[in-house]
Design a protein around this motif. Structure first.
Motif, PDB file in Angstrom:
ATOM      1  N   TRP A  99      -4.811   5.794  -4.214  1.00 15.80           N
ATOM      2  CA  TRP A  99      -3.506   6.368  -3.927  1.00 15.80           C
ATOM      3  C   TRP A  99      -3.657   7.822  -3.526  1.00 15.80           C
ATOM      4  O   TRP A  99      -4.377   8.584  -4.165  1.00 15.80           O
ATOM      5  CB  TRP A  99      -2.587   6.270  -5.145  1.00 15.80           C
TER       6      TRP A  99
ATOM      7  N   ASP B 111       0.813  -1.218   0.000  1.00 13.12           N
ATOM      8  CA  ASP B 111       0.000   0.000   0.000  1.00 13.12           C
ATOM      9  C   ASP B 111       0.844   1.266   0.000  1.00 13.12           C
ATOM     10  O   ASP B 111       0.343   2.351   0.311  1.00 13.12           O
ATOM     11  CB  ASP B 111      -0.933   0.013   1.219  1.00 13.12           C
ATOM     12  N   HIS B 112       2.128   1.135  -0.329  1.00 14.98           N
ATOM     13  CA  HIS B 112       3.017   2.298  -0.358  1.00 14.98           C
ATOM     14  C   HIS B 112       3.695   2.380  -1.719  1.00 14.98           C
ATOM     15  O   HIS B 112       3.962   1.352  -2.349  1.00 14.98           O
ATOM     16  CB  HIS B 112       4.065   2.205   0.759  1.00 14.98           C
TER      17      HIS B 112
ATOM     18  N   THR C  57       1.538  11.334   0.282  1.00 15.69           N
ATOM     19  CA  THR C  57       1.856  11.518   1.705  1.00 15.69           C
ATOM     20  C   THR C  57       3.030  12.466   1.893  1.00 15.69           C
ATOM     21  O   THR C  57       3.211  13.019   2.972  1.00 15.69           O
ATOM     22  CB  THR C  57       2.175  10.182   2.396  1.00 15.69           C
TER      23      THR C  57
ATOM     24  N   ARG D 251       0.532   6.528  -0.387  1.00 17.83           N
ATOM     25  CA  ARG D 251      -0.011   5.325   0.240  1.00 17.83           C
ATOM     26  C   ARG D 251      -1.468   5.208  -0.142  1.00 17.83           C
ATOM     27  O   ARG D 251      -2.119   6.199  -0.495  1.00 17.83           O
ATOM     28  CB  ARG D 251       0.168   5.330   1.752  1.00 17.83           C
ATOM     29  N   LYS D 252      -1.957   3.986  -0.082  1.00 17.06           N
ATOM     30  CA  LYS D 252      -3.364   3.767  -0.392  1.00 17.06           C
ATOM     31  C   LYS D 252      -4.206   4.131   0.811  1.00 17.06           C
ATOM     32  O   LYS D 252      -3.933   3.713   1.937  1.00 17.06           O
ATOM     33  CB  LYS D 252      -3.616   2.319  -0.797  1.00 17.06           C
TER      34      LYS D 252
END
Length: 131
Positions: A120, A83-84, A123, A114-115
Motif C-alpha cells: 500500500w 488495489d485501492h 496516492t 493504492r497497491k
C-alpha cells in the motif's frame, strides 16, 4: 508491509512525527496529491510529499512553529476495493508555537491509497483542521 492500508497511513504519520521526509516520500506512490490548510494548499506529482514538507518547515520558521506531532484515533473508515483503499481517521496535532504547546483536536486525516508492487502506498491525502 501489511495487507492493511491503515499500516501505510501509520507508517507515513510515524515518519512525519520523526521529521523524516525521505520516509514520508517512500510511503507515497509516484502520483501523489496533498490538500492542506497551509498555502499554497495543493501539492501534486512525484515530489508532492517533499515539497509539502519543505513548505511546512518554511511556514513553521516564519510563524515560530515546530515540534509537529500527529496522533491518530481509531479509523472511521478503512474501505478496500481491490488495489485501492480509502481511509478516514480522526486525528490530533500538537506543535510548539512561539514556545507554547498548541493542541488541535477534532482534525480528520483522509487518505487514498493504492497497491504498488503488492504494498500500500498513499496516492492522496487531505487534512481537515479541527479546533
Amino acid at each position: 508491509m501489511s495487507n492493511d492500508p491503515m499500516a501505510a497511513v501509520v507508517q507515513y504519520v510515524d515518519a512525519f512525527n520523526r521529521g523524516d521526509a525521505k520516509a514520508m516520500g517512500a510511503a507515497c506512490a509516484d502520483s501523489m496529491q496533498i490538500l492542506d490548510g497551509m498555502a499554497p494548499h495543493v501539492w501534486q506529482g512525484p515530489t508532492a510529499s517533499d515539497d509539502w514538507w519543505r513548505d511546512v518547515l518554511t511556514e513553521g520558521e516564519h510563524v515560530g512553529a515546530s515540534a509537529y506531532r500527529i496522533s491518530l484515533d481509531e479509523p472511521r473508515h478503512v474501505d478496500v476495493s481491490g488495489d485501492h483503499a480509502y481511509v478516514v481517521v480522526p486525528a490530533t496535532m500538537t506543535f510548539d508555537l512561539q514556545d507554547k504547546q498548541v493542541t488541535q483536536t477534532g482534525s480528520v486525516f483522509t487518505v487514498a491509497l493504492r497497491k504498488v508492487d503488492r504494498e500500500w502506498r498513499l496516492t492522496a491525502w487531505a487534512w481537515a483542521k479541527g479546533a
